[in-house]
Design an enzyme around this catalytic site. Sequence first.
Site, PDB file in Angstrom:
ATOM      1  N   SER A  13       0.804  -1.225   0.000  1.00  0.00           N
ATOM      2  CA  SER A  13       0.000   0.000   0.000  1.00  0.00           C
ATOM      3  C   SER A  13       0.837   1.275   0.000  1.00  0.00           C
ATOM      4  O   SER A  13       0.311   2.348  -0.278  1.00  0.00           O
ATOM      5  CB  SER A  13      -0.946   0.016   1.206  1.00  0.00           C
ATOM      6  OG  SER A  13      -0.228   0.170   2.411  1.00  0.00           O
ATOM      7  N   LYS A  18       0.987   4.306   6.928  1.00  0.00           N
ATOM      8  CA  LYS A  18       0.416   5.285   6.015  1.00  0.00           C
ATOM      9  C   LYS A  18       1.166   6.600   6.124  1.00  0.00           C
ATOM     10  O   LYS A  18       1.988   6.807   7.005  1.00  0.00           O
ATOM     11  CB  LYS A  18      -1.067   5.527   6.337  1.00  0.00           C
ATOM     12  CG  LYS A  18      -1.933   4.279   6.302  1.00  0.00           C
ATOM     13  CD  LYS A  18      -1.977   3.626   4.924  1.00  0.00           C
ATOM     14  CE  LYS A  18      -2.727   2.302   4.971  1.00  0.00           C
ATOM     15  NZ  LYS A  18      -2.644   1.587   3.668  1.00  0.00           N
TER      16      LYS A  18
END
Length: 230
Positions: free
Chosen positions: A38, A92
Amino acid sequence: MKTLKNLLGEYKGLMVFMALMVVFRSAIADYNVVPSGSMLPTVMIGDRILVNKLAYDLRVPLTHISIARLGEPRRGDIVTVDSKEAGELLLKRVIGLPGDVVELRDNVLYINGQAASYSNAAIRAPEGDATDRAEYRDEHLGDMSHLVRLSQSHPSLRSSYGPVVVPADQYLMLGDNRDNSADSRYYGFFGRSELMGRTRRIAFSLDADHGYRPRLDRFGQLLDEVAASR
């Protein structure tokens, strides 16, 4: 047979060492294995990243209880998030700070009405991209600059999102792999208490697809620098 007291006495040093290691990894510094793509191209599957647990808060070990605030998350920081909504530890990038108005329009980022600028990045595609063609671009907005991956084969249904206002003491996070990242577009905002630490450097990297072969070029590298140099 040795009594429990004798065993405790014999292995006291080892137990103290193990307890100190648990405290150190929980509250001071740790390294985490990256299990997903990701954050491509910045972070690859198999990277072991160093996490500074004291970047933002001093916490009671093994808890989310903050004893003191040591710093504030900045836009562009890469953080580990112990997300209640996701039920797992996420990696993230901080995009929206408290009070920001954030929007994505066809993968173009807007913060407080200002659009990010994009330029094509001539980098070697990470392994695995042969089955998913992608473009790599440098995303620049204010002091934040990093690479993002945009899939040509499988664009995300959430390449447009918002606008949303980031609440107080919460943060909006996105993955650099914009078309393949479960982030704030799916889980909502992340509270400050869920931010467990900041990472800027790779400890080491192993390629599981090739017998855990070391990726020596990534050992000890700063994340955004190694991504840009690919």
